[in-house]
Design a protein around this motif. Structure first.
Motif, short mmCIF file in Angstrom:
data_model
loop_
_atom_site.label_atom_id
_atom_site.label_comp_id
_atom_site.label_asym_id
_atom_site.label_seq_id
_atom_site.Cartn_x
_atom_site.Cartn_y
_atom_site.Cartn_z
N ASN A 101 -68.08 -75.27 -6.08
CA ASN A 101 -67.65 -74.16 -6.95
C ASN A 101 -66.14 -73.90 -6.92
O ASN A 101 -65.69 -72.90 -7.47
N GLY A 102 -65.39 -74.77 -6.25
CA GLY A 102 -63.94 -74.60 -6.24
C GLY A 102 -63.32 -75.05 -7.56
O GLY A 102 -63.95 -75.72 -8.37
N VAL A 103 -62.06 -74.68 -7.77
CA VAL A 103 -61.31 -75.09 -8.96
C VAL A 103 -60.10 -75.88 -8.50
O VAL A 103 -59.29 -75.37 -7.70
N ILE A 129 -47.82 -76.62 -15.94
CA ILE A 129 -49.09 -76.29 -15.32
C ILE A 129 -49.45 -74.81 -15.48
O ILE A 129 -50.60 -74.46 -15.77
N SER A 130 -48.49 -73.93 -15.28
CA SER A 130 -48.76 -72.49 -15.40
C SER A 130 -49.35 -72.16 -16.77
O SER A 130 -50.35 -71.44 -16.88
N ALA A 154 -56.71 -68.33 -13.05
CA ALA A 154 -55.68 -67.57 -12.35
C ALA A 154 -55.45 -68.09 -10.95
O ALA A 154 -54.40 -67.83 -10.36
N ARG A 155 -56.42 -68.83 -10.40
CA ARG A 155 -56.31 -69.34 -9.03
C ARG A 155 -56.85 -70.76 -8.94
O ARG A 155 -57.81 -71.11 -9.62
N LEU A 156 -56.22 -71.56 -8.09
CA LEU A 156 -56.68 -72.90 -7.78
C LEU A 156 -57.05 -72.97 -6.30
O LEU A 156 -56.38 -72.37 -5.46
N SER A 170 -47.82 -74.88 -9.05
CA SER A 170 -49.13 -75.11 -8.43
C SER A 170 -49.27 -74.31 -7.14
O SER A 170 -50.34 -73.77 -6.85
N ALA A 171 -48.19 -74.21 -6.37
CA ALA A 171 -48.24 -73.42 -5.14
C ALA A 171 -48.50 -71.95 -5.45
O ALA A 171 -49.25 -71.26 -4.75
N ALA A 172 -47.88 -71.45 -6.51
CA ALA A 172 -48.07 -70.05 -6.89
C ALA A 172 -49.51 -69.76 -7.30
O ALA A 172 -49.99 -68.63 -7.15
#
Length: 311
Positions: free
Chosen positions: A23-25, A82-83, A92-94, A224-226
């Motif tokens: 279930n991760g993104v 990417i944003s 909103a989150r990876l 990507s870090a953000a």
């Protein structure tokens, strides 16, 4: 394209470091031949977005899209976007992102793309097939600008001599093929004991300039870090010193590992915020001898990993 093969460098190590979970993104920022994406989707029932600016990647992703309907999407575009890509898809989150920087074997081995001097082809080097080509740079750049590109992006010590020879030659005949340009470079730079072709550094420099690769990498790392959720990991495989230097510095800065200000500097009195990331790899992971023997292109690869700390 079916005659070409692509071997994902440090694939097992990269996916083990990414730690895909149910279930991760996740994001595969450099889809290429899909080696990383395929393994991520097999490891966990997660959602995965791939990114590639090369239109040739779209048909390569068709089978993966069909096999993992609703879980995988390949997004055409640059990693510096990417944003916007994630926001457009409501993400909103990876839980993790992986990047395999540089060229794919599909691009290197296709003479029509003009990335390599090993086989003659048009002097192109565009990953996205649009915009300014390597031929445009070589035929139109001022001599000083051309020398700067060769030195800055290729660490070519003979940059000024090569640039002068290129400019002198193009007055009589424009450059259109990789073999033609490589031949002129070799007339200036003789082979040395390293065994590296004299044209290698110049071709790398032109490719980086044409595709604005380094600025794309800087933007991709920051964006990507953000987006990483607590516990999410950023995994990056680089292939030359310019790439690795950017990754190493960004990771160190994100983990609070950059040198502090001098105690005599007033800036040193400012409160330093706690780092938001930790380094998973203090030193880069390198390919083993077996992988290098199977795929010589892996020999310069370095894998670095960092993880977002809990809030």
């Amino acid at each position: 394209m079916s005659n070409f093969s692509h071997i994902s460098v440090l694939r097992d190590e990269a996916i083990e470091a990414l730690q895909p979970r149910e279930n991760g993104v996740y994001l595969d920022g450099t889809f290429g031949g899909g080696g990383y994406s395929r393994m991520i989707l097999e490891r966990a029932k997660c959602r995965l977005f791939g990114v590639d600016r090369d239109p040739d990647a779209l048909p390569r992703a068709a089978a993966l899209t069909a096999a993992h309907a609703g879980r995988f999407e390949l997004i055409p575009g640059r990693i510096s976007e990417i944003s916007e890509m994630m926001a457009a898809r409501g993400v909103a989150r990876l839980d993790g992102a992986v990047f395999d920087l540089g060229l794919s074997s599909f691009q290197i081995d296709d003479p029509a793309r003009g990335f390599s001097f090993r086989q003659d082809g048009p002097l192109d080097m565009r990953m996205s097939r649009d915009g300014q080509s390597a031929a445009d740079l070589v035929n139109l750049c001022a001599e000083s600008d051309l020398a700067d590109i060769l030195y800055k992006y290729g660490d070519e010590k003979a940059a000024r001599r090569i640039a002068k020879q290129i400019v002198d030659r193009r007055k009589a005949q424009k450059f259109t093929t990789t073999a033609d340009l490589a031949g002129v470079i070799r007339s200036v730079v003789r082979p040395d004991k390293s065994g590296i072709d004299p044209a290698t550094r110049s071709f790398q420099a032109l490719r980086i300039a044409v595709n604005e690769e380094l600025s794309d990498i800087e933007a991709a790392l920051a964006q990507s870090a953000a987006l990483l959720a607590p516990g999410g990991r950023l995994v990056v495989v680089s292939f030359h010193s310019l790439e690795d230097r950017i990754v190493k510095h960004f990771f160190a800065q994100s983990a609070g590992r950059t040198p502090g200000a001098s105690r005599h500097d007033p800036a040193g009195l400012a409160q330093v915020s706690a780092p938001e990331f930790r380094l998973v790899t203090k030193s880069p992971i390198l390919p083993g001898q077996a992988e290098i023997r199977a795929n010589p292109r892996a020999r310069s690869a370095k894998l670095r990993v960092m993880e977002r700390l809990a809030a």
